[in-house]
Design a protein around this motif. Structure first.
Motif, PDB file in Angstrom:
ATOM      1  N   ILE A 101     141.903  -7.997 118.862  1.00  9.84           N
ATOM      2  CA  ILE A 101     141.200  -9.059 119.592  1.00  9.84           C
ATOM      3  C   ILE A 101     139.798  -9.197 118.999  1.00  9.84           C
ATOM      4  O   ILE A 101     139.291 -10.294 118.790  1.00  9.84           O
ATOM      5  CB  ILE A 101     141.127  -8.746 121.100  1.00  9.84           C
ATOM      6  N   GLY A 102     139.199  -8.053 118.663  1.00  8.99           N
ATOM      7  CA  GLY A 102     137.886  -8.071 118.022  1.00  8.99           C
ATOM      8  C   GLY A 102     137.918  -8.750 116.670  1.00  8.99           C
ATOM      9  O   GLY A 102     137.115  -9.638 116.388  1.00  8.99           O
ATOM     10  N   THR A 103     138.869  -8.353 115.807  1.00  8.99           N
ATOM     11  CA  THR A 103     138.899  -8.950 114.473  1.00  8.99           C
ATOM     12  C   THR A 103     139.415 -10.384 114.525  1.00  8.99           C
ATOM     13  O   THR A 103     139.084 -11.176 113.650  1.00  8.99           O
ATOM     14  CB  THR A 103     139.751  -8.109 113.499  1.00  8.99           C
ATOM     15  N   ALA A 106     138.370 -12.545 116.659  1.00  9.99           N
ATOM     16  CA  ALA A 106     137.122 -13.296 116.792  1.00  9.99           C
ATOM     17  C   ALA A 106     136.279 -13.177 115.523  1.00  9.99           C
ATOM     18  O   ALA A 106     135.704 -14.155 115.052  1.00  9.99           O
ATOM     19  CB  ALA A 106     136.346 -12.797 118.007  1.00  9.99           C
ATOM     20  N   LEU A 107     136.236 -11.960 114.949  1.00  2.00           N
ATOM     21  CA  LEU A 107     135.379 -11.717 113.781  1.00  2.00           C
ATOM     22  C   LEU A 107     135.829 -12.549 112.570  1.00  2.00           C
ATOM     23  O   LEU A 107     135.028 -13.292 111.978  1.00  2.00           O
ATOM     24  CB  LEU A 107     135.396 -10.228 113.430  1.00  2.00           C
ATOM     25  N   TYR A 108     137.114 -12.453 112.205  1.00  2.00           N
ATOM     26  CA  TYR A 108     137.595 -13.165 111.009  1.00  2.00           C
ATOM     27  C   TYR A 108     137.502 -14.679 111.216  1.00  2.00           C
ATOM     28  O   TYR A 108     137.118 -15.434 110.330  1.00  2.00           O
ATOM     29  CB  TYR A 108     139.040 -12.766 110.673  1.00  2.00           C
ATOM     30  N   GLY A 159     135.448 -16.117 113.191  1.00  2.00           N
ATOM     31  CA  GLY A 159     134.025 -16.433 113.206  1.00  2.00           C
ATOM     32  C   GLY A 159     133.473 -16.591 111.795  1.00  2.00           C
ATOM     33  O   GLY A 159     132.700 -17.507 111.521  1.00  2.00           O
ATOM     34  N   ILE A 160     133.877 -15.698 110.884  1.00  2.00           N
ATOM     35  CA  ILE A 160     133.396 -15.811 109.505  1.00  2.00           C
ATOM     36  C   ILE A 160     133.926 -17.111 108.892  1.00  2.00           C
ATOM     37  O   ILE A 160     133.188 -17.838 108.220  1.00  2.00           O
ATOM     38  CB  ILE A 160     133.847 -14.586 108.680  1.00  2.00           C
ATOM     39  N   VAL A 173     134.842 -19.950 110.382  1.00  2.00           N
ATOM     40  CA  VAL A 173     134.166 -21.120 110.945  1.00  2.00           C
ATOM     41  C   VAL A 173     132.702 -21.125 110.510  1.00  2.00           C
ATOM     42  O   VAL A 173     132.128 -22.177 110.208  1.00  2.00           O
ATOM     43  CB  VAL A 173     134.287 -21.117 112.489  1.00  2.00           C
ATOM     44  N   GLY A 174     132.097 -19.927 110.438  1.00  2.72           N
ATOM     45  CA  GLY A 174     130.701 -19.845 110.026  1.00  2.72           C
ATOM     46  C   GLY A 174     130.490 -20.328 108.601  1.00  2.72           C
ATOM     47  O   GLY A 174     129.492 -20.983 108.292  1.00  2.72           O
ATOM     48  N   LEU A 234     141.280 -15.030 125.812  1.00  2.00           N
ATOM     49  CA  LEU A 234     140.744 -14.062 124.866  1.00  2.00           C
ATOM     50  C   LEU A 234     139.277 -13.792 125.150  1.00  2.00           C
ATOM     51  O   LEU A 234     138.798 -12.675 125.006  1.00  2.00           O
ATOM     52  CB  LEU A 234     140.956 -14.552 123.433  1.00  2.00           C
ATOM     53  N   VAL A 282     139.338 -11.344 128.115  1.00  2.00           N
ATOM     54  CA  VAL A 282     139.688  -9.992 127.682  1.00  2.00           C
ATOM     55  C   VAL A 282     138.530  -9.409 126.884  1.00  2.00           C
ATOM     56  O   VAL A 282     138.143  -8.249 127.066  1.00  2.00           O
ATOM     57  CB  VAL A 282     140.987  -9.995 126.845  1.00  2.00           C
ATOM     58  N   PHE A 329     128.075 -21.751 114.742  1.00  2.00           N
ATOM     59  CA  PHE A 329     129.403 -21.482 114.180  1.00  2.00           C
ATOM     60  C   PHE A 329     129.645 -19.987 114.057  1.00  2.00           C
ATOM     61  O   PHE A 329     130.769 -19.524 114.057  1.00  2.00           O
ATOM     62  CB  PHE A 329     129.532 -22.094 112.783  1.00  2.00           C
ATOM     63  N   TRP A 330     128.560 -19.231 113.912  1.00  2.47           N
ATOM     64  CA  TRP A 330     128.705 -17.802 113.689  1.00  2.47           C
ATOM     65  C   TRP A 330     128.927 -17.029 114.979  1.00  2.47           C
ATOM     66  O   TRP A 330     129.070 -15.814 114.961  1.00  2.47           O
ATOM     67  CB  TRP A 330     127.472 -17.256 112.970  1.00  2.47           C
ATOM     68  N   GLN A 357     131.395 -16.645 117.035  1.00  6.02           N
ATOM     69  CA  GLN A 357     132.615 -15.841 117.154  1.00  6.02           C
ATOM     70  C   GLN A 357     132.540 -14.568 116.331  1.00  6.02           C
ATOM     71  O   GLN A 357     133.064 -13.531 116.737  1.00  6.02           O
ATOM     72  CB  GLN A 357     133.808 -16.673 116.732  1.00  6.02           C
ATOM     73  N   ALA A 358     131.890 -14.672 115.169  1.00  2.00           N
ATOM     74  CA  ALA A 358     131.761 -13.481 114.329  1.00  2.00           C
ATOM     75  C   ALA A 358     130.931 -12.421 115.053  1.00  2.00           C
ATOM     76  O   ALA A 358     131.270 -11.235 115.034  1.00  2.00           O
ATOM     77  CB  ALA A 358     131.120 -13.839 112.995  1.00  2.00           C
ATOM     78  N   VAL A 406     130.573 -12.176 118.306  1.00  2.00           N
ATOM     79  CA  VAL A 406     131.407 -11.693 119.409  1.00  2.00           C
ATOM     80  C   VAL A 406     132.404 -10.647 118.923  1.00  2.00           C
ATOM     81  O   VAL A 406     132.571  -9.590 119.544  1.00  2.00           O
ATOM     82  CB  VAL A 406     132.137 -12.879 120.080  1.00  2.00           C
ATOM     83  N   GLY A 407     133.040 -10.939 117.787  1.00  2.00           N
ATOM     84  CA  GLY A 407     134.013 -10.006 117.231  1.00  2.00           C
ATOM     85  C   GLY A 407     133.385  -8.663 116.920  1.00  2.00           C
ATOM     86  O   GLY A 407     133.928  -7.605 117.265  1.00  2.00           O
ATOM     87  N   THR A 408     132.205  -8.705 116.276  1.00  2.00           N
ATOM     88  CA  THR A 408     131.506  -7.467 115.953  1.00  2.00           C
ATOM     89  C   THR A 408     131.173  -6.697 117.222  1.00  2.00           C
ATOM     90  O   THR A 408     131.325  -5.470 117.285  1.00  2.00           O
ATOM     91  CB  THR A 408     130.206  -7.770 115.186  1.00  2.00           C
ATOM     92  N   ILE A 431     132.771  -6.808 120.159  1.00  2.00           N
ATOM     93  CA  ILE A 431     133.977  -6.222 120.752  1.00  2.00           C
ATOM     94  C   ILE A 431     134.321  -4.927 120.028  1.00  2.00           C
ATOM     95  O   ILE A 431     134.552  -3.880 120.646  1.00  2.00           O
ATOM     96  CB  ILE A 431     135.162  -7.211 120.683  1.00  2.00           C
ATOM     97  N   ILE A 432     134.314  -4.989 118.686  1.00  2.00           N
ATOM     98  CA  ILE A 432     134.673  -3.798 117.915  1.00  2.00           C
ATOM     99  C   ILE A 432     133.647  -2.701 118.158  1.00  2.00           C
ATOM    100  O   ILE A 432     134.003  -1.536 118.393  1.00  2.00           O
ATOM    101  CB  ILE A 432     134.780  -4.135 116.416  1.00  2.00           C
TER     102      ILE A 432
END
Lengths: 349, 327
Positions: free
Chosen positions: A144-146, A148-150, A152-153, A155-156, B246, B249, B291-292, B294-295, B297-299, B301-302
């Protein structure tokens, strides 16, 4: 207090019920066969009832559409059979698509850009795998984390813009079909992947390791399976194939966007589970998964051609998924009922 | 004081304060203008409700992926009720929205509890099914702000002494849910079920009933969130709430609710939700295109789950060494 018969289909009742039946009958009774039969039924009914379904044009579009799901479903089967899950595949696909767009725009030759995307996919999978094994985190939370991360990169990097100019040779390759058969050229790649993954899962020690891990990680470990290594490799394969699907997606639609294939991970997982792979791990087969992917694809395409609003399709997909995971439970309940009735004396003891 | 400093929620709260501080230094209107302060509280309120429900379910070792679809359905129901039943009291609409949410949650819970199938699969199915019903029902129609009564819309945007109504509702829900989970027998049993379902069953806890309740609460809160979504944004269509599951969660996980159940609090989940959406609004002010988001957010969460893992490993080591000393 009465102790009810264990509901798990792997336990005694099921084994006794299967014992003594001829091989072909046991084959027919497997979960995978049920999906395949359902697939054939849907195809036959759709060809008879739905106008324009049984044409090569339909076949072509159907196969072009299911190709990415089919590709990613193969390594996803390995991951789910280990009792893990990878929710980040659609994001890896999107990132691969964006990377391909940026690199070709920067003047890289397409084959080199493709290799770069595949390496990126391997790295993305490696990160997932290491977080799950070395750090020891649950794969649901990690991915779930990656996810969003992947994403996000991706889209960024491109924002809301899209790269749309790709060499005609490559877009043509992803869209063209074998003459009048309607079968896309890209299916060669998909079929090759299917062969590789069938061999990998069902005919190698690596594949047996995956099944063993799914049954019991500890037992697998004590039996000499390199649990962590197997898990990392499976996650890397998932990343690699997701990146490959991203390259296909980009050429197929001629567009590299950060939000490509958003939400595809749920379709892939739904198809894999429909194909009879147990979410608990340890149970499943590639041919079931392929049938699962095609079943959803054919059903959706037939319903669309029959002018059923695309909305009902969501309901049907959801209901199908729930029914498919609940059906073994119904079956075992039914079996235990019959078993109890057939042997009343034993039950009393 | 020491327990406060040591608790999992403190870290995430500190992160939130730091984000707000830095952004405010960069652009004081982020916090000190009237709109800035209001948005800071208002924007996360809906996600907070959904995240609290999600946290309750995750604590029992399940997960509910269908909440986004439930929010969409109840938001559209809210609009339709105002259009189809002129003059309907607002309180009835709230009740109807929560009832629909509760019913959908109960269906999830029943399938999970009686089917003995992981909630992930079941709610993935109902995610599609509920969204399908929504699309079937709404079609390409949309409910616009002009279809909704002024009083109802005011509820979504106006404030009581600078605190928006939405935030007050969310706060009450968080406090009540937090109190219930911490102090009531039913709440403690949810933790027991999440820690070890088999042990809870053997011990004689009503596992099936508790799981049903957890899903029902999650659905009802998602239903409430749907009603408030309609009040806040005034417009809903068939795609409302897509992808919210998501985020919810993610908020719970960032807030320290362990995905394998048995630990975490709804306070953490609520702070996690606020942090997620505050970062989203802070990024453009800090000069990073949103745009960044989500990135980031992902970082987060991890980072949160890695931290959780490290802390729990340290705790278990500590417990073992303490046991050896006393023996």
């Amino acid at each position: 207090m009465t102790i009810s018969a264990p509901a798990d289909s792997r336990t005694g009742t099921r084994v006794y019920a299967d014992y003594g039946r001829p091989f072909w009958m046991r084959l027919l009774l497997t979960r995978e066969m049920a999906v395949i039969v359902a697939l054939i039924l849907v195809i036959v009914i759709a060809s008879l009832e739905v106008r324009r379904f049984g044409t090569t044009t339909t076949l072509g579009f159907l196969l072009l559409d299911v190709a990415p799901i089919l590709m990613i479903a193969l390594p996803m089967t390995l991951v789910i059979m280990m009792g893990e899950i990878d929710l980040s595949v659609a994001s890896t696909l999107g990132l691969s698509s964006v990377l391909l767009g940026i690199l070709t725009q920067a003047g890289w030759p397409v084959p080199v850009a493709i290799v770069a995307c595949l390496v990126m996919g391997l790295v993305a999978g490696l990160i997932n795998g290491l977080l799950v094994t070395v750090v020891g985190l649950p794969s649901l939370a990690v991915t779930i984390g990656t996810l969003a991360l992947y994403r996000g990169i991706a889209v960024g990097l491109l924002g809301t813009t899209a790269v749309t100019s790709f060499p005609a040779f490559w877009t043509g390759l992803a869209q063209s079909k074998f003459g009048s058969t309607g079968i896309p050229v890209a299916m060669v790649l998909v079929v090759a992947l299917i062969v590789v993954f069938v061999a990998l899962l069902h005919f190698t020690p690596f594949g047996r390791g995956i099944v063993a891990i799914g049954f019991s990680t500890e037992t697998a470990h004590f039996s000499g399976v390199h649990v962590n290594r197997t898990k990392v490799v499976a996650f890397m394969l998932t990343g690699l194939i997701a990146a490959l699907a991203g390259i296909y997606w980009t050429f197929r639609y001629g567009s590299a966007r950060g939000d490509n294939a958003m939400g595809l991970e749920l379709s892939v997982i739904a198809a894999v589970l429909l194909g009879g792979v147990s979410i608990f791990g340890g149970k499943g087969a590639i041919h079931g998964v392929i049938a699962g992917v095609l079943l959803i694809g054919v059903l959706q395409s037939a319903l669309r051609l029959a002018n059923v609003s695309s909305d009902v399709i969501n309901i049907i997909t959801g209901a199908l998924l729930i029914l498919s995971v609940l059906s073994p439970r119904f079956l075992s309940w039914f079996r235990s009922l019959r078993f109890r009735r057939a042997t009343p004396e034993k039950q009393k003891q | 004081m020491r327990t406060f400093l040591r608790s999992r929620e403190t870290g995430i709260l500190a992160a939130l304060v730091i984000v707000v501080l830095i952004t405010t230094i960069k652009n004081p209107s982020f916090l000190f203008s009237q709109d800035g302060f209001r948005d800071l509280l208002l924007t996360p309120s809906i996600l907070v409700l959904v995240a609290v429900g999600q946290a309750i379910v995750i604590i029992t070792r399940s997960v509910d992926l269908s909440v986004g679809s439930v929010v969409g359905l109840t938001a559209y129901l809210t609009g339709r009720l105002f259009i189809d039943v002129p003059g309907i009291p607002i309180i009835v609409v709230f009740a109807a929205g929560m009832a629909l949410g509760a019913a959908l949650g109960l269906l999830n819970g029943a399938l999970v509890a009686f089917g003995k199938v992981p909630a992930l699969v079941i709610t993935l199915g109902t995610l599609y099914a509920y969204r399908g019903i929504n699309v079937l029902w709404a079609g390409s129609n949309r409910v616009n702000a002009s279809d909704l009564p002024k009083d109802f819309l005011a509820l979504g945007t106006s404030a009581l002494l600078f605190v928006p109504y939405l935030t007050i509702i969310a706060l009450i829900v968080v406090l009540v849910a937090g109190w219930y989970l911490r102090n009531q027998r039913g709440g403690r049993e949810l933790y027991a079920i999440g820690s070890d379902p088999d042990a809870a069953q053997l011990y004689g806890l009503g596992v099936t009933r508790r799981i049903l309740v957890a899903f029902l609460l999650c659905g009802a809160l998602a239903g409430l969130a749907g009603v408030l979504f309609a009040a806040r944004y005034g417009t809903t269509n068939s795609q409302t709430g897509t992808g919210l599951e998501l985020q919810a969660v993610g908020a719970a996980v960032i807030g320290g609710v362990a995905i394998f159940g048995g630990s975490g609090t709804v306070y953490g989940a609520a702070i996690g939700a606020v942090l997620l959406l505050t970062i989203n609004r802070a990024l453009p002010i800090l000069g990073i295109p949103d745009f960044w988001q989500q990135a980031v957010v992902g970082t987060l969460i991890i980072g949160a789950i890695v931290l959780d893992r490290v802390l729990s490993l340290r705790l278990s080591r500590q417990l073992i060494s303490e046991r050896e000393v006393s023996a």
